[in-house]
Design an enzyme around this catalytic site. Structure first.
Site: not given
Length: 440
Positions: A88, A316
């Site tokens: 992440d 992201d």
């Protein structure tokens, strides 16, 4: 509304046979820059013997287990325990699910499903009075007893949907693969040892197969930051096609350009921007959008960060779909509809506005979307990066409108598929290339 210092943004897609649902987590965290504790943390991490080259960790899609995330392998503890974590770039904290089990643990936990802290001889929580403890959010009230020798540092990572990871902010030894084709031990890697995990975003179907999160954001506590300065302060990865079975393995590489696979691959670059109100995120600037060769009439201001810190576009890997401002979304959908002569499905697909029935079309011809970025580079993903199969014979646009409550645009992991991405933090630039992904 996104809080003052957002630290994580996950939007996950469950790849189920007949539907796809998105989950949005916005953090409820407040962070204050603390240079001194950050310096201490980075000093501790410099006990890795290897001084040059890079480290690499396998990355694989979680689609076979029903997750829209990509998982990275981390071996933690002494002896090493292998865990799969969500990769992440939209958060800082590295945390894993933990258990205090000491004996007969296989009766309670399947192998590799949780980190058995008491089975690691090198595990220890940070003391709540350690400077590093001030880098993480704490429960309120914070049960820190500064007079006790063994009062652990407690963290609590909360999200707007009620999801939460809480436990001890700890340190342990990680075993890493290096460029010299050997293993090295990294002492005192800081991470959250999560004993309480709750909520759909971290324990529901979207999290299937994962045992925690590897935060790769800009903050001092992220995995990328803790290792980065030792290896050139950059990292790269390639997210491969989630539809392939078995899922192919690629690698998260943290290391210097001279030694990574990207050094001999022609890459395009765009500046990485910062937002003081959202210091975790990797921002890029979108200048314009094209469908096929037609530039859409979108006001450039819709891509900008406003005076309140809202807006802008982040990259992201912990988000599945791509999100754009409402004004841009309407233009994109309209332009695609004009160019696609395929029928609509007989029924609505929950969560998607634009879908096509391709049952009788062997190779459906879909428009090419391209994003012109600052610095003159252009991101040209193939249609499979923004059209997904939500069920047999149905393809839906995997681009969604970013509502006011979200306040930010996101280039999600589907849009990143097939590209080698390099986050060069020292030069503040993002490199991308489709040529290097086959070697990642």
């Amino acid at each position: 509304m996104i809080p003052s210092f957002p630290s994580s943004l996950f939007i996950t897609l469950c790849f189920l046979s007949a539907s796809a649902n998105g989950y949005l987590k916005l953090p409820l965290l407040h962070k204050t820059p603390l240079p001194s504790p950050a310096h201490t943390l980075l000093s501790d991490i410099h006990r890795l013997k290897t001084r040059h080259g890079f480290v690499n960790s396998p990355v694989v899609s979680g689609a076979p287990s029903g997750s829209g995330q990509y998982f990275v392998q981390l071996r933690l503890g002494s002896p090493p325990q292998s865990l799969l974590l969500v990769a992440d770039t939209g958060s800082d904290l590295l945390w894993v699910t933990c258990s205090a089990c000491r004996h007969n643990c296989s009766s309670f936990h399947s192998p590799g499903s949780t980190f058995l802290a008491r089975h690691s001889s090198s595990f220890s929580p940070h003391h709540c009075f350690d400077s590093a403890c001030s880098l993480v959010p704490h429960p309120i009230p914070n049960p820190c007893n500064r007079t006790r020798l063994h009062s652990p540092c407690r963290y609590q990572y909360s999200y707007s949907d009620g999801s939460m990871s809480s436990g001890f902010f700890s340190k342990d030894t990680a075993t890493l693969n290096t460029s010299s084709d050997r293993e090295d031990k990294l002492e005192k890697l800081s991470f959250g040892c999560g004993f309480q995990i709750s909520g759909p975003s971290v324990s529901g179907p979207s999290f299937n197969g994962a045992h925690g999160v590897m935060g790769l954001g800009r903050g001092a506590i992220s995995f990328a930051s803790q290792l980065g300065r030792r290896f050139g302060n950059k990292f790269s990865y390639c997210l491969k096609d989630y539809t392939l079975s078995p899922p192919p393995t690629s690698y998260l590489i943290i290391g210097d350009e001279q030694n990574t696979i990207s050094s001999n691959r022609k890459m395009s670059f765009t500046p990485l921007l910062t937002n003081p109100l959202s210091p975790t995120f990797y921002y890029i600037e979108i200048k314009s959008v094209k469908i096929n060769s037609a530039k859409l009439r979108i006001d450039p201001s819709v891509w900008s960060v406003d005076e309140l810190g809202n807006g802008g576009t982040i990259v992201d890997s912990g988000t599945t779909l791509t999100f754009v401002p409402e004004a841009a979304y309407v233009k994109i959908v309209t332009a695609i509809k004009r160019r696609v002569k395929l029928p609509s499905p007989g029924k609505l697909t929950p969560g998607f506005d634009l879908c096509f029935n391709v049952t009788r079309v062997a190779r459906p011809k879909l428009p090419r979307l391209s994003l012109e970025l600052s610095g003159g580079s252009v991101l040209k993903p193939p249609p499979r990066n923004y059209f997904i199969d939500t069920e047999e014979g149905i393809k839906c646009l995997a681009v969604q409108p970013a509502g006011k409550e979200m306040g930010i645009s996101v280039i999600g992991n589907l849009m990143q598929q097939g590209f080698l991405l390099e986050f060069d933090r020292d030069r503040s630039r993002l490199g991308f290339s489709r040529r290097g992904c086959a070697f990642a």
